[in-house]
Design a protein around this motif. Structure first.
Motif, PDB file in Angstrom:
ATOM      1  N   ASN A 118      37.024  42.627  32.911  1.00 28.91           N
ATOM      2  CA  ASN A 118      35.717  43.170  33.298  1.00 28.91           C
ATOM      3  C   ASN A 118      34.888  42.222  34.153  1.00 28.91           C
ATOM      4  O   ASN A 118      34.098  42.667  34.993  1.00 28.91           O
ATOM      5  CB  ASN A 118      34.936  43.612  32.067  1.00 28.91           C
ATOM      6  N   GLY A 119      35.038  40.930  33.970  1.00 27.12           N
ATOM      7  CA  GLY A 119      34.321  39.975  34.811  1.00 27.12           C
ATOM      8  C   GLY A 119      34.795  40.049  36.253  1.00 27.12           C
ATOM      9  O   GLY A 119      33.988  40.091  37.191  1.00 27.12           O
ATOM     10  N   VAL A 120      36.103  40.097  36.445  1.00 24.04           N
ATOM     11  CA  VAL A 120      36.679  40.210  37.791  1.00 24.04           C
ATOM     12  C   VAL A 120      36.283  41.543  38.415  1.00 24.04           C
ATOM     13  O   VAL A 120      35.923  41.615  39.591  1.00 24.04           O
ATOM     14  CB  VAL A 120      38.215  40.029  37.745  1.00 24.04           C
ATOM     15  N   ARG A 121      36.322  42.604  37.623  1.00 22.76           N
ATOM     16  CA  ARG A 121      35.927  43.939  38.110  1.00 22.76           C
ATOM     17  C   ARG A 121      34.478  43.910  38.607  1.00 22.76           C
ATOM     18  O   ARG A 121      34.171  44.432  39.682  1.00 22.76           O
ATOM     19  CB  ARG A 121      36.065  44.962  36.985  1.00 22.76           C
ATOM     20  N   ASP A 122      33.576  43.307  37.837  1.00 17.45           N
ATOM     21  CA  ASP A 122      32.160  43.281  38.195  1.00 17.45           C
ATOM     22  C   ASP A 122      31.920  42.457  39.462  1.00 17.45           C
ATOM     23  O   ASP A 122      31.110  42.841  40.307  1.00 17.45           O
ATOM     24  CB  ASP A 122      31.336  42.732  37.024  1.00 17.45           C
ATOM     25  N   ILE A 123      32.651  41.367  39.607  1.00 17.96           N
ATOM     26  CA  ILE A 123      32.499  40.540  40.816  1.00 17.96           C
ATOM     27  C   ILE A 123      32.977  41.308  42.045  1.00 17.96           C
ATOM     28  O   ILE A 123      32.292  41.349  43.066  1.00 17.96           O
ATOM     29  CB  ILE A 123      33.261  39.206  40.655  1.00 17.96           C
ATOM     30  N   ALA A 124      34.153  41.932  41.958  1.00 20.34           N
ATOM     31  CA  ALA A 124      34.677  42.692  43.100  1.00 20.34           C
ATOM     32  C   ALA A 124      33.704  43.793  43.504  1.00 20.34           C
ATOM     33  O   ALA A 124      33.457  44.018  44.697  1.00 20.34           O
ATOM     34  CB  ALA A 124      36.041  43.276  42.763  1.00 20.34           C
ATOM     35  N   SER A 125      33.124  44.461  42.518  1.00 21.64           N
ATOM     36  CA  SER A 125      32.159  45.524  42.804  1.00 21.64           C
ATOM     37  C   SER A 125      30.897  44.957  43.456  1.00 21.64           C
ATOM     38  O   SER A 125      30.391  45.508  44.438  1.00 21.64           O
ATOM     39  CB  SER A 125      31.809  46.246  41.496  1.00 21.64           C
ATOM     40  N   ALA A 126      30.401  43.835  42.930  1.00 22.49           N
ATOM     41  CA  ALA A 126      29.135  43.267  43.418  1.00 22.49           C
ATOM     42  C   ALA A 126      29.257  42.674  44.821  1.00 22.49           C
ATOM     43  O   ALA A 126      28.316  42.771  45.620  1.00 22.49           O
ATOM     44  CB  ALA A 126      28.621  42.208  42.447  1.00 22.49           C
ATOM     45  N   ILE A 127      30.404  42.066  45.137  1.00 17.40           N
ATOM     46  CA  ILE A 127      30.535  41.466  46.477  1.00 17.40           C
ATOM     47  C   ILE A 127      31.159  42.444  47.468  1.00 17.40           C
ATOM     48  O   ILE A 127      31.238  42.151  48.660  1.00 17.40           O
ATOM     49  CB  ILE A 127      31.306  40.119  46.469  1.00 17.40           C
ATOM     50  N   GLY A 128      31.605  43.601  46.973  1.00 15.92           N
ATOM     51  CA  GLY A 128      32.104  44.646  47.856  1.00 15.92           C
ATOM     52  C   GLY A 128      33.540  44.482  48.298  1.00 15.92           C
ATOM     53  O   GLY A 128      33.999  45.184  49.204  1.00 15.92           O
ATOM     54  N   THR A 129      34.286  43.584  47.662  1.00 17.58           N
ATOM     55  CA  THR A 129      35.693  43.400  48.011  1.00 17.58           C
ATOM     56  C   THR A 129      36.418  42.698  46.857  1.00 17.58           C
ATOM     57  O   THR A 129      35.832  41.848  46.178  1.00 17.58           O
ATOM     58  CB  THR A 129      35.862  42.558  49.298  1.00 17.58           C
ATOM     59  N   PRO A 130      37.703  43.047  46.652  1.00 14.51           N
ATOM     60  CA  PRO A 130      38.502  42.312  45.680  1.00 14.51           C
ATOM     61  C   PRO A 130      39.204  41.105  46.306  1.00 14.51           C
ATOM     62  O   PRO A 130      39.976  40.416  45.644  1.00 14.51           O
ATOM     63  CB  PRO A 130      39.531  43.355  45.222  1.00 14.51           C
ATOM     64  N   ASP A 131      38.928  40.867  47.587  1.00 14.92           N
ATOM     65  CA  ASP A 131      39.672  39.845  48.329  1.00 14.92           C
ATOM     66  C   ASP A 131      39.080  38.454  48.146  1.00 14.92           C
ATOM     67  O   ASP A 131      38.472  37.886  49.053  1.00 14.92           O
ATOM     68  CB  ASP A 131      39.756  40.229  49.809  1.00 14.92           C
ATOM     69  N   PHE A 132      39.271  37.926  46.948  1.00 20.03           N
ATOM     70  CA  PHE A 132      38.912  36.541  46.655  1.00 20.03           C
ATOM     71  C   PHE A 132      40.033  35.970  45.792  1.00 20.03           C
ATOM     72  O   PHE A 132      40.854  36.712  45.239  1.00 20.03           O
ATOM     73  CB  PHE A 132      37.543  36.445  45.953  1.00 20.03           C
ATOM     74  N   ILE A 133      40.077  34.663  45.695  1.00 21.72           N
ATOM     75  CA  ILE A 133      41.159  33.985  44.974  1.00 21.72           C
ATOM     76  C   ILE A 133      40.819  33.938  43.489  1.00 21.72           C
ATOM     77  O   ILE A 133      39.677  33.673  43.104  1.00 21.72           O
ATOM     78  CB  ILE A 133      41.379  32.571  45.551  1.00 21.72           C
ATOM     79  N   ARG A 134      41.830  34.181  42.665  1.00 21.36           N
ATOM     80  CA  ARG A 134      41.667  34.081  41.216  1.00 21.36           C
ATOM     81  C   ARG A 134      42.625  33.017  40.687  1.00 21.36           C
ATOM     82  O   ARG A 134      43.825  33.030  40.991  1.00 21.36           O
ATOM     83  CB  ARG A 134      41.997  35.402  40.509  1.00 21.36           C
ATOM     84  N   VAL A 135      42.096  32.091  39.912  1.00 21.54           N
ATOM     85  CA  VAL A 135      42.923  31.152  39.158  1.00 21.54           C
ATOM     86  C   VAL A 135      42.892  31.684  37.734  1.00 21.54           C
ATOM     87  O   VAL A 135      41.876  31.649  37.054  1.00 21.54           O
ATOM     88  CB  VAL A 135      42.396  29.708  39.259  1.00 21.54           C
ATOM     89  N   ARG A 136      44.034  32.223  37.321  1.00 22.01           N
ATOM     90  CA  ARG A 136      44.139  32.934  36.052  1.00 22.01           C
ATOM     91  C   ARG A 136      44.756  31.993  35.019  1.00 22.01           C
ATOM     92  O   ARG A 136      45.891  31.567  35.155  1.00 22.01           O
ATOM     93  CB  ARG A 136      44.988  34.181  36.261  1.00 22.01           C
ATOM     94  N   VAL A 137      43.979  31.688  34.002  1.00 17.36           N
ATOM     95  CA  VAL A 137      44.406  30.737  32.979  1.00 17.36           C
ATOM     96  C   VAL A 137      44.874  31.534  31.757  1.00 17.36           C
ATOM     97  O   VAL A 137      44.089  32.259  31.135  1.00 17.36           O
ATOM     98  CB  VAL A 137      43.260  29.776  32.611  1.00 17.36           C
ATOM     99  N   GLY A 138      46.147  31.408  31.451  1.00 20.76           N
ATOM    100  CA  GLY A 138      46.728  32.201  30.378  1.00 20.76           C
ATOM    101  C   GLY A 138      46.206  31.843  29.007  1.00 20.76           C
ATOM    102  O   GLY A 138      46.214  30.673  28.614  1.00 20.76           O
TER     103      GLY A 138
END
Length: 194
Positions: A118-138
């Motif tokens: 949900n955090g990633v979803r909210d950021i993509a929605s707020a900045i208008g694109t999903p095109d940013f880098i994610r460092v995903r920590v398992g």
């Protein structure tokens, strides 16, 4: 013209009760980056705490941020930071916990879906694109029938706490590698079979 800085956002929840939970691993990684850059966090008008610095002399300028909001509403502060610093979303790195990756594993990607985060979803929605880098920590899936939300909001086990400093350090190393050598170099290091 000078190269744009990198905005590195560590996701988590505010408050001492969440500090050492799996959901706050992104903020733990950003804290480690701030330590390496000898940079302290200060309140910022974007509803986030921000630290700025360089880890290596002459290296890229890093803007490290921890939103003051809960994880699921991280988008507002991140969008404000992107606008405040006039950054292209391609210069945004979001560090966050990932249930679908085993504990003590780092994976990186740019763009794509939010995978239920949900955090990633909210950021993509707020900045208008999903095109940013994610460092995903398992942080791994919960055992048995434990609810996923309860799992990410719970503290690490004693066995996990033994490994946690290395995992946080690996996350910080992965971010550093993205900012100095690029996403592909970081993926080649962290996605290679062991």
């Amino acid at each position: 013209m000078a190269e744009q800085p990198w905005l590195i956002v560590g996701l988590g929840n505010p408050g001492t009760q969440y500090e050492r939970t799996r959901h706050n691993i992104g903020q733990m990684v950003v804290d480690e980056l701030a330590r390496r850059a000898s940079a302290g966090f200060k309140s910022h008008k974007t509803n986030a705490r921000v630290a700025e610095g360089r880890i290596v002399p002459g290296g890229p300028r890093l803007i490290l941020a921890k939103p003051n909001t809960y994880m699921n509403t991280s988008g507002g502060p991140v969008a404000q930071l992107v606008r405040f610093y006039s950054l292209d979303p391609a210069r945004l790195i979001v560090v966050h916990d990932e249930l679908d990756i085993p504990f003590d594993t780092i994976k990186l990607k740019s763009g794509g879906g939010h995978g239920g985060h949900n955090g990633v979803r909210d950021i993509a929605s707020a900045i208008g694109t999903p095109d940013f880098i994610r460092v995903r920590v398992g942080v791994g899936r919960p055992p048995g029938r434990t609810d996923a939300a309860d799992h990410v909001l719970s503290p690490f086990t004693s066995a996990e706490r033994q490994v946690l400093p290395n995992l946080v350090s690996d996350g910080a190393d992965a971010v550093e590698l993205v900012t100095t050598q690029g996403l592909v170099a970081a993926q080649q290091r962290y996605h290679a079979p062991s």
